[in-house]
Design a protein around this motif. Structure first.
Motif, PDB file in Angstrom:
ATOM      1  N   LEU A 105       0.832  -1.097  -0.359  1.00 29.08           N
ATOM      2  CA  LEU A 105      -0.061  -0.083  -0.114  1.00 29.08           C
ATOM      3  C   LEU A 105       1.369   0.971   0.043  1.00 29.08           C
ATOM      4  CD1 LEU A 105      -2.658   1.438   0.380  1.00 29.08           C
ATOM      5  CD2 LEU A 105      -2.242   0.815   2.849  1.00 29.08           C
ATOM      6  N   LEU A 106       0.272   2.003  -0.248  1.00 32.12           N
ATOM      7  CA  LEU A 106       1.243   3.751  -0.866  1.00 32.12           C
ATOM      8  C   LEU A 106       0.039   4.943  -0.662  1.00 32.12           C
ATOM      9  CD1 LEU A 106       3.613   5.770  -1.391  1.00 32.12           C
ATOM     10  CD2 LEU A 106       2.486   5.855  -3.809  1.00 32.12           C
ATOM     11  N   ILE A 107       0.416   5.321   0.580  1.00 31.76           N
ATOM     12  CA  ILE A 107      -0.648   6.504   0.797  1.00 31.76           C
ATOM     13  C   ILE A 107       0.482   8.021  -0.260  1.00 31.76           C
ATOM     14  CG2 ILE A 107      -2.045   8.016   2.109  1.00 31.76           C
ATOM     15  CD1 ILE A 107      -2.900   5.526   3.907  1.00 31.76           C
ATOM     16  N   ILE A 108      -0.637   9.190  -0.267  1.00 35.64           N
ATOM     17  CA  ILE A 108       0.499   9.926  -0.885  1.00 35.64           C
ATOM     18  C   ILE A 108      -0.544  10.628   0.035  1.00 35.64           C
ATOM     19  CG2 ILE A 108       1.026  11.568  -2.889  1.00 35.64           C
ATOM     20  CD1 ILE A 108       0.739   8.675  -4.892  1.00 35.64           C
ATOM     21  N   SER A 109      -0.108  11.913   0.799  1.00 41.30           N
ATOM     22  CA  SER A 109      -0.740  13.074   1.644  1.00 41.30           C
ATOM     23  C   SER A 109      -0.709  13.957   1.408  1.00 41.30           C
ATOM     24  CB  SER A 109      -0.146  12.702   2.857  1.00 41.30           C
ATOM     25  OG  SER A 109      -0.020  11.787   3.656  1.00 41.30           O
ATOM     26  N   LYS A 110      -1.474  14.963   0.354  1.00 44.79           N
ATOM     27  CA  LYS A 110      -1.504  16.350   0.226  1.00 44.79           C
ATOM     28  C   LYS A 110      -2.952  17.264   1.212  1.00 44.79           C
ATOM     29  CE  LYS A 110      -0.288  17.361  -3.569  1.00 44.79           C
ATOM     30  NZ  LYS A 110       1.257  17.575  -3.812  1.00 44.79           N
ATOM     31  N   THR A 111      -2.188  17.770   2.199  1.00 45.96           N
ATOM     32  CA  THR A 111      -3.824  17.727   3.039  1.00 45.96           C
ATOM     33  C   THR A 111      -3.639  19.034   3.788  1.00 45.96           C
ATOM     34  OG1 THR A 111      -5.081  16.758   4.776  1.00 45.96           O
ATOM     35  CG2 THR A 111      -2.704  15.884   4.765  1.00 45.96           C
ATOM     36  N   MET A 166     -11.943  11.209  14.623  1.00 40.73           N
ATOM     37  CA  MET A 166     -11.166  10.076  15.691  1.00 40.73           C
ATOM     38  C   MET A 166     -10.892   9.319  13.910  1.00 40.73           C
ATOM     39  SD  MET A 166     -12.463   9.454  17.746  1.00 40.73           S
ATOM     40  CE  MET A 166     -12.016   8.301  17.924  1.00 40.73           C
ATOM     41  N   GLN A 167     -10.761   9.648  12.896  1.00 33.68           N
ATOM     42  CA  GLN A 167     -10.142   8.695  11.991  1.00 33.68           C
ATOM     43  C   GLN A 167      -8.221   8.910  11.468  1.00 33.68           C
ATOM     44  OE1 GLN A 167     -12.594   8.279   9.728  1.00 33.68           O
ATOM     45  NE2 GLN A 167     -13.767   8.797  11.290  1.00 33.68           N
ATOM     46  N   MET A 168      -7.721   9.350  12.668  1.00 37.20           N
ATOM     47  CA  MET A 168      -6.661   9.897  13.382  1.00 37.20           C
ATOM     48  C   MET A 168      -6.366   8.722  13.992  1.00 37.20           C
ATOM     49  SD  MET A 168      -5.774  13.310  14.657  1.00 37.20           S
ATOM     50  CE  MET A 168      -4.738  12.870  15.301  1.00 37.20           C
ATOM     51  N   ALA A 169      -7.034   8.444  14.605  1.00 35.19           N
ATOM     52  CA  ALA A 169      -6.939   6.657  15.733  1.00 35.19           C
ATOM     53  C   ALA A 169      -7.212   5.449  14.712  1.00 35.19           C
ATOM     54  CB  ALA A 169      -8.608   6.518  16.759  1.00 35.19           C
ATOM     55  N   LYS A 170      -8.627   5.488  13.942  1.00 36.00           N
ATOM     56  CA  LYS A 170      -8.935   4.767  13.318  1.00 36.00           C
ATOM     57  C   LYS A 170      -8.061   3.794  12.674  1.00 36.00           C
ATOM     58  CE  LYS A 170     -12.960   4.095   9.446  1.00 36.00           C
ATOM     59  NZ  LYS A 170     -14.606   4.625   9.209  1.00 36.00           N
ATOM     60  N   THR A 171      -7.296   5.279  11.563  1.00 37.65           N
ATOM     61  CA  THR A 171      -6.350   4.323  10.382  1.00 37.65           C
ATOM     62  C   THR A 171      -4.891   4.088  10.978  1.00 37.65           C
ATOM     63  OG1 THR A 171      -5.626   6.994  10.111  1.00 37.65           O
ATOM     64  CG2 THR A 171      -7.017   6.587   8.957  1.00 37.65           C
ATOM     65  N   SER A 172      -4.509   5.075  11.961  1.00 40.95           N
ATOM     66  CA  SER A 172      -3.357   3.868  12.680  1.00 40.95           C
ATOM     67  C   SER A 172      -3.688   2.787  13.057  1.00 40.95           C
ATOM     68  CB  SER A 172      -3.301   5.122  14.071  1.00 40.95           C
ATOM     69  OG  SER A 172      -3.184   5.898  13.375  1.00 40.95           O
ATOM     70  N   ALA A 173      -5.063   3.156  13.994  1.00 45.56           N
ATOM     71  CA  ALA A 173      -5.660   1.173  14.524  1.00 45.56           C
ATOM     72  C   ALA A 173      -5.345   0.077  12.592  1.00 45.56           C
ATOM     73  CB  ALA A 173      -6.551   1.403  14.612  1.00 45.56           C
ATOM     74  N   LYS A 174      -5.982   0.486  12.147  1.00 46.16           N
ATOM     75  CA  LYS A 174      -5.835  -0.371  10.702  1.00 46.16           C
ATOM     76  C   LYS A 174      -4.383  -0.501  10.156  1.00 46.16           C
ATOM     77  CE  LYS A 174      -8.996  -1.468   8.687  1.00 46.16           C
ATOM     78  NZ  LYS A 174      -9.969  -3.023   8.737  1.00 46.16           N
ATOM     79  N   LEU A 175      -3.589   0.637  10.086  1.00 44.83           N
ATOM     80  CA  LEU A 175      -2.600   0.093   9.293  1.00 44.83           C
ATOM     81  C   LEU A 175      -1.363  -0.942  10.987  1.00 44.83           C
ATOM     82  CD1 LEU A 175      -1.495   4.118   9.237  1.00 44.83           C
ATOM     83  CD2 LEU A 175      -1.495   1.548   7.254  1.00 44.83           C
ATOM     84  N   TYR A 192      -1.523   8.719   9.631  1.00 45.75           N
ATOM     85  CA  TYR A 192      -1.065   7.735   8.901  1.00 45.75           C
ATOM     86  C   TYR A 192       0.195   8.311   8.092  1.00 45.75           C
ATOM     87  CZ  TYR A 192      -4.438   9.967   5.489  1.00 45.75           C
ATOM     88  OH  TYR A 192      -5.168  11.864   4.707  1.00 45.75           O
ATOM     89  N   ALA A 193       0.149   9.366   7.858  1.00 45.92           N
ATOM     90  CA  ALA A 193       1.262   9.808   7.100  1.00 45.92           C
ATOM     91  C   ALA A 193       2.847  10.318   7.626  1.00 45.92           C
ATOM     92  CB  ALA A 193       1.471  11.724   7.005  1.00 45.92           C
TER      93      ALA A 193
END
Length: 285
Positions: free
Chosen positions: A157-163, A176-185, A211-212
């Protein structure tokens, strides 16, 4: 004597007969002011031919740069819902409608699967043009979907951040997306599936704090702004003078936050090398 009069007075064209240059034909570099055609810029991987300034680009351009050719997009129609009925100068519903009309995108991220040098790769790429690339519930859900797909198929998986960070119009739902994505990773890490994080200009706020920065390999484009908070906020918090350029990818590389910086023209080759190395490492001896 007509020709003599034209020489003497200069050739004059009536305003009604003047033609404007077509919209979007030329590009002027914001750093060195060099002017080139959009075609030249595109052929140079959207970098200024004079000073190598990396122009901001979107998901479509990154997909075309990285994938060998065709790619399959997932959850393209997933859209945000205004659960909180948020309104400031405009309602959140109106902001979403305007962003969709302006960009042609459903939200600030797209997920696609394709091949890079004939090796499978999943990419989740953010689009800054959609409400500043802000991270809302859709961004978190699409990243979670990409991680689940990577786990199921054991695809890197590649995530490209621009935000610009979390989407304020979704308040705690966004945070809450911070916790969600970190847990999934963390699930991806336990399964031993490679995750690469590419930070581009800008990568800030809650995305940087989640996640970045969690890649097995963290890489960035040259001179990208990478930060959690702006320099004024940091300065007021720590009450100290800040070193020049402390929020650039070069500074972060020097202080151990990045593994390497990659020029956009070399991006596909470097990612191909990483895929080859991780593939070789996972093969039984």
């Amino acid at each position: 004597m007509g020709w003599f009069k034209r020489l003497k007075d200069g050739i004059q064209t009536a305003t009604r007969n003047k033609k404007e240059a077509p919209e979007g034909l030329w590009y002027k570099c914001p750093r060195c002011s060099e002017t080139v055609t959009r075609k030249e810029l595109r052929e140079n991987d959207f970098k200024c031919p004079s000073c190598n300034y990396h122009e901001r680009i979107g998901s479509e351009e990154y997909f075309n740069l990285i994938f060998d050719g065709n790619f399959e997009e997932y959850e393209a129609d997933m859209e945000a819902v205004d659960v909180l009925q948020f309104k400031d100068l405009k309602s959140y519903k109106d902001r979403l409608k305007a962003a969709k009309k302006k960009t042609g995108l459903a939200d600030a991220i797209r997920v696609a699967r394709g091949k890079l040098n004939r090796r499978p790769l999943l990419i989740a790429c953010m689009d800054f043009s959609f409400i500043g690339g802000s991270m809302g519930s859709v961004v978190g859900e699409k990243i979670a979907f990409a991680i689940d797909e990577a786990l199921k198929t054991r695809t890197p998986l590649l995530i490209i951040s621009k935000t610009g960070g979390a989407r304020m119009m979704e308040a705690a739902f966004s945070l809450m997306q911070m916790a969600k994505t970190s847990a999934k990773l963390s699930q991806l890490a336990r399964a031993g599936v490679p995750y690469f994080s590419l930070m581009t200009d800008p990568t800030t706020g809650g995305v940087t704090a989640s996640y970045a920065m969690l890649g097995d390999i963290n890489l960035a484009e040259p001179e990208a702004l990478i930060a959690f908070a702006g320099p004024r906020v940091v300065k007021e918090t720590i009450k100290k003078e800040l070193p020049e350029g402390f929020q650039t990818s070069e500074f972060l590389l020097e202080h151990g936050f990045l593994d390497f910086i990659v020029d956009r023209s070399e991006l596909k080759g470097r990612l191909g090398d990483l895929l080859h190395l991780f593939e070789a490492a996972q093969k039984p001896a």
